[in-house]
Design a protein around this motif. Structure first.
Motif, mmCIF file in Angstrom:
data_model
loop_
_atom_site.group_PDB
_atom_site.id
_atom_site.type_symbol
_atom_site.label_atom_id
_atom_site.label_comp_id
_atom_site.label_asym_id
_atom_site.label_seq_id
_atom_site.Cartn_x
_atom_site.Cartn_y
_atom_site.Cartn_z
ATOM 1 N N GLY A 298 8.892 3.697 22.165
ATOM 2 C CA GLY A 298 9.229 3.079 20.890
ATOM 3 C C GLY A 298 8.191 3.341 19.818
ATOM 4 N N ASP A 299 8.610 3.998 18.716
ATOM 5 C CA ASP A 299 7.707 4.243 17.586
ATOM 6 C C ASP A 299 7.384 2.971 16.828
ATOM 7 O OD1 ASP A 299 7.587 6.943 18.092
ATOM 8 O OD2 ASP A 299 9.202 7.466 16.703
ATOM 9 N N GLU A 300 8.195 1.936 17.018
ATOM 10 C CA GLU A 300 8.026 0.709 16.233
ATOM 11 C C GLU A 300 6.949 -0.211 16.777
ATOM 12 O OE1 GLU A 300 11.072 -0.460 19.399
ATOM 13 O OE2 GLU A 300 10.352 1.330 18.366
ATOM 14 N N LEU A 301 6.316 0.161 17.893
ATOM 15 C CA LEU A 301 5.403 -0.738 18.585
ATOM 16 C C LEU A 301 3.950 -0.522 18.169
ATOM 17 C CD1 LEU A 301 6.964 -0.548 22.157
ATOM 18 C CD2 LEU A 301 7.366 -2.261 20.374
ATOM 19 N N LEU A 302 3.295 -1.624 17.821
ATOM 20 C CA LEU A 302 1.874 -1.614 17.502
ATOM 21 C C LEU A 302 1.081 -2.095 18.710
ATOM 22 C CD1 LEU A 302 2.032 -3.308 13.981
ATOM 23 C CD2 LEU A 302 1.573 -0.896 14.420
ATOM 24 N N ARG A 303 -0.103 -1.561 18.896
ATOM 25 C CA ARG A 303 -0.931 -1.949 20.034
ATOM 26 C C ARG A 303 -2.000 -2.961 19.652
ATOM 27 N NH1 ARG A 303 -2.337 3.793 22.734
ATOM 28 N NH2 ARG A 303 -3.365 2.432 24.273
ATOM 29 N N SER A 304 -2.132 -3.263 18.367
ATOM 30 C CA SER A 304 -3.092 -4.260 17.915
ATOM 31 C C SER A 304 -2.687 -4.738 16.531
ATOM 32 C CB SER A 304 -4.516 -3.672 17.883
ATOM 33 O OG SER A 304 -4.582 -2.605 16.957
ATOM 34 N N GLY A 305 -3.277 -5.859 16.129
ATOM 35 C CA GLY A 305 -3.041 -6.366 14.786
ATOM 36 C C GLY A 305 -1.728 -7.100 14.634
ATOM 37 N N LEU A 306 -1.413 -7.428 13.382
ATOM 38 C CA LEU A 306 -0.205 -8.172 13.062
ATOM 39 C C LEU A 306 0.947 -7.224 12.732
ATOM 40 C CD1 LEU A 306 -1.738 -10.955 10.772
ATOM 41 C CD2 LEU A 306 -1.043 -11.160 13.168
ATOM 42 N N ARG B 25 4.451 -5.868 17.442
ATOM 43 C CA ARG B 25 3.493 -5.703 18.529
ATOM 44 C C ARG B 25 4.204 -5.368 19.836
ATOM 45 N NH1 ARG B 25 -1.712 -7.806 18.508
ATOM 46 N NH2 ARG B 25 -1.736 -7.062 20.671
ATOM 47 N N ASP B 26 3.546 -4.536 20.616
ATOM 48 C CA ASP B 26 4.015 -4.262 21.973
ATOM 49 C C ASP B 26 3.668 -5.457 22.856
ATOM 50 O OD1 ASP B 26 4.614 -3.239 24.508
ATOM 51 O OD2 ASP B 26 2.630 -2.302 24.665
ATOM 52 N N ALA C 50 -1.277 -0.513 39.528
ATOM 53 C CA ALA C 50 -0.738 -0.114 38.226
ATOM 54 C C ALA C 50 -1.878 0.031 37.225
ATOM 55 C CB ALA C 50 0.273 -1.148 37.724
ATOM 56 N N PRO C 51 -2.140 1.243 36.746
ATOM 57 C CA PRO C 51 -3.153 1.430 35.702
ATOM 58 C C PRO C 51 -2.618 0.967 34.349
ATOM 59 C CG PRO C 51 -2.113 3.519 36.222
ATOM 60 C CD PRO C 51 -1.546 2.507 37.182
ATOM 61 N N ALA C 52 -3.423 1.115 33.319
ATOM 62 C CA ALA C 52 -3.010 0.731 31.967
ATOM 63 C C ALA C 52 -1.766 1.521 31.556
ATOM 64 C CB ALA C 52 -4.150 0.991 30.985
ATOM 65 N N PRO C 53 -0.902 0.934 30.746
ATOM 66 C CA PRO C 53 0.343 1.617 30.367
ATOM 67 C C PRO C 53 0.081 2.796 29.445
ATOM 68 C CG PRO C 53 0.100 -0.418 29.124
ATOM 69 C CD PRO C 53 -1.002 -0.403 30.139
ATOM 70 N N ARG C 54 1.023 3.729 29.443
ATOM 71 C CA ARG C 54 0.992 4.868 28.523
ATOM 72 C C ARG C 54 2.027 4.625 27.433
ATOM 73 N NH1 ARG C 54 1.984 10.198 31.825
ATOM 74 N NH2 ARG C 54 1.830 11.059 29.715
ATOM 75 N N HIS C 55 1.658 4.856 26.195
ATOM 76 C CA HIS C 55 2.563 4.683 25.064
ATOM 77 C C HIS C 55 3.037 6.052 24.604
ATOM 78 C CE1 HIS C 55 0.460 0.839 25.221
ATOM 79 N NE2 HIS C 55 1.418 0.325 24.482
ATOM 80 N N LEU C 56 4.355 6.269 24.667
ATOM 81 C CA LEU C 56 4.916 7.586 24.354
ATOM 82 C C LEU C 56 5.698 7.611 23.055
ATOM 83 C CD1 LEU C 56 6.205 8.740 27.865
ATOM 84 C CD2 LEU C 56 3.970 9.109 26.821
ATOM 85 N N GLY C 57 5.994 6.461 22.462
ATOM 86 C CA GLY C 57 6.814 6.452 21.266
ATOM 87 C C GLY C 57 8.232 6.890 21.577
ATOM 88 N N ASP C 58 8.891 7.458 20.568
ATOM 89 C CA ASP C 58 10.272 7.927 20.735
ATOM 90 C C ASP C 58 10.295 9.450 20.793
ATOM 91 O OD1 ASP C 58 11.650 5.435 20.746
ATOM 92 O OD2 ASP C 58 11.343 5.283 18.586
ATOM 93 N N ASP C 59 9.577 10.007 21.733
ATOM 94 C CA ASP C 59 9.430 11.459 21.866
ATOM 95 C C ASP C 59 10.134 11.903 23.145
ATOM 96 O OD1 ASP C 59 8.502 14.072 22.402
ATOM 97 O OD2 ASP C 59 6.653 13.710 21.276
#
Length: 520
Positions: free
Chosen positions: A281-289, A296-297, A314-323
């Motif tokens: 998801g491109d709409e997801l932020l990993r920090s902030g408001l 926010r994710d 389970a290691p930390a998640p990977r963020h791939l966006g909409d790719d």
């Protein structure tokens, strides 16, 4: 249905069942998810399904749209590549869980691990005692080891025997080889080995030592001391060879303590399943408001510790966006036992999970489940011993998918024994979906009349986490709902009941018509 006015999701679904829905909310068969292979169980009637087909605009991203039309009769299609078919029905909730549990023919072979490394794994062999517990008669209290009836002559511990000085008595980890004569007493600490000849332990607060004129000390007790008092006899907890725990038991901190006490340095355990989390998801932020239409994710921070609590590595998640290409490459290159994706499981313009699975030749085992929230979830086999669980993007819908598909699959991969079905009466009526099972967050409530009950919590919409954050379990509510006092199955969460200080009080009313924020 039970309760009062319907919320939007139930009104839409009911209208569709009654044939009164606007044409714009009715979908053709082409937008239905692909069915599970191999004679899968199916709904006895049409089950609402989500997604968007070529004859309608795309629905909410990763959501569960209750609107649908009727499907043609018939069973699920045979196994095949991960494409969407035109005539299948969503898998019933219980059948989907069974299919996830049985997708793995057998767990990976066992190995050995030191006690620290065994935490969170599953015993591959029964735990049997390698020694008696306790291994010798020990004192249960601080006081005096006494022999026979009192009063007793108080003895000192020889310094060359215990090495602790004559005034400290017998300490834990030390022992005296001298027998205690009848009518004598010797100071002793909790956990210390009982000397030969002692018949009981007199607690320090129950005895009184008096100095006699001749310089000797006498110990007096206000009442007779029965034989065996405050002595833990050898083998009280177990004897060598006793069966302590069965294979399939998760290794908790308490299990580690028992294993160490029983003489183990390492355990025979199954490996932890390796899980990779891909957040889409491109709409997801990993920090902030949240800003500029982005949010926010919530799933990345939640899923990894949840999966670890289920016994996974389970290691930390990977963020791939909409790719789409990045998703394909991540799935093709992963060596994890299980990949968990978030979002992208519907048929929107940036929902790439199904196309990626098709390109990889994956076998869809479950594609769409008749459950709310969480309908557009899926389970696929990427290769022998490699699986993918696709979760919806809405947070509570993702929790539903986690409990429905990921938990039973991981349980089999980790060789854990399934928990016995647990049923508790509802503390309030819960509206049901016309066709699908509902999963509703509940908190335990002790009722003066009915005993333990499950109180449904507010904020149970598919995009909400406030309810599940205060919950002890998810209640499995059958189609058409359940009245107060009806016993329902509970899916307990992998943390202690009553953990949340922010839980609503038992008196907080459950509002079945409260806005839910969608119908995932």
């Amino acid at each position: 249905m039970t309760g009062g006015e319907y919320g939007d999701e139930f009104a839409d679904a009911l209208a569709l069942v009654n044939g009164t829905a606007p044409a714009g909310r009715r979908s053709g068969a082409a937008d239905r998810p692909h069915g599970a292979p191999g004679g899968a169980a199916r709904c006895s009637d049409t089950s609402p399904a989500g997604g968007s087909g070529p004859d309608r605009p795309a629905g909410p991203r990763n959501g569960d749209d209750t609107g649908q039309g009727a499907t043609a009769p018939g069973g699920a299609p045979p196994p095949g590549p991960a494409t969407r078919s035109s005539g299948h029905r969503a898998t019933p909730w219980s059948a989907a869980r069974q299919r996830a549990e049985r997708a793995v023919h057998e767990p990976p072979g066992p190995g050995t691990a030191g006690l620290v490394d065994a935490l969170g794994r599953t015993l591959a062999a029964p735990l049997t005692a390698l020694t008696d517990l306790p291994p010798f008669d020990t004192s249960a209290m601080d006081g005096w080891a006494v022999a026979g009836p009192g009063p007793w002559r108080v003895e000192g511990t020889p310094a060359d025997d215990a090495g602790t000085g004559p005034d400290l008595g017998i300490l834990a980890g030390h022992a005296t080889t001298a027998a205690l004569p009848d009518g004598h007493a010797l100071a002793i600490a909790t956990g210390a080995r009982i000397p030969v000849g002692a018949t009981a332990v007199l607690r320090s607060e129950h005895g009184e030592v008096l100095e006699l004129p001749d310089g000797r000390a006498r110990l007096y007790a206000p009442r007779p001391v029965p034989p065996g008092q405050d002595i833990r006899p050898r083998g009280q907890e177990c004897r060598t060879g006793d069966h302590l725990l069965p294979a399939g038991t998760p290794v908790t901190p308490a299990v580690l303590g028992l294993a160490a006490a029983a003489g183990y340095d390492e355990l025979s355990v199954h490996p932890r399943p390796r899980v990779e989390v891909l957040v889409l998801g491109d709409e997801l932020l990993r920090s902030g408001l949240p800003e500029d239409g982005r949010i926010r994710d919530a799933l990345g921070p939640m899923l990894v510790p949840w999966l670890r609590a289920l016994g996974a590595d389970a290691p930390a998640p990977r963020h791939l966006g909409d790719d789409a290409d990045a998703l394909h490459d991540a799935l093709a290159g992963s060596t994890a036992d299980l990949i968990v994706t978030t979002g992208g499981t519907a048929s929107g313009p940036v929902d790439h999970v199904h196309p990626a699975l098709q390109q990889l030749g994956a076998e869809l085992l479950v594609d769409g489940v008749a459950v709310r929230p969480g309908h557009p979830m899926l389970l696929a086999r990427l290769a022998p011993r490699r699986y993918l669980v696709g979760l919806p993007g809405n947070p509570l819908a993702a929790v539903s998918g986690l409990l429905t598909l990921a938990e039973p699959l991981l349980r089999t991969l980790a060789a854990r024994c399934p928990a016995a079905p647990y049923r508790v009466p509802l503390a309030a009526a819960v509206q049901g979906h016309p066709r699908d099972t509902r999963l509703v967050p509940v908190a335990y409530h002790d009722d003066d009349r009915y005993g333990l009950m499950a109180a449904p919590l507010r904020f149970h919409g598919p995009a909400m986490l406030r309810g599940i954050a205060a919950a002890d379990a998810m209640a499995v509510v059958p189609p058409r709902g359940a009245e107060r006092g009806t016993e329902v199955e509970l899916l307990e969460l992998p943390w202690p009941a009553g953990w949340s200080a922010g839980r609503p009080s038992p008196g907080t009313p459950y509002d079945p018509a409260a806005p839910c924020g969608g119908a995932a």
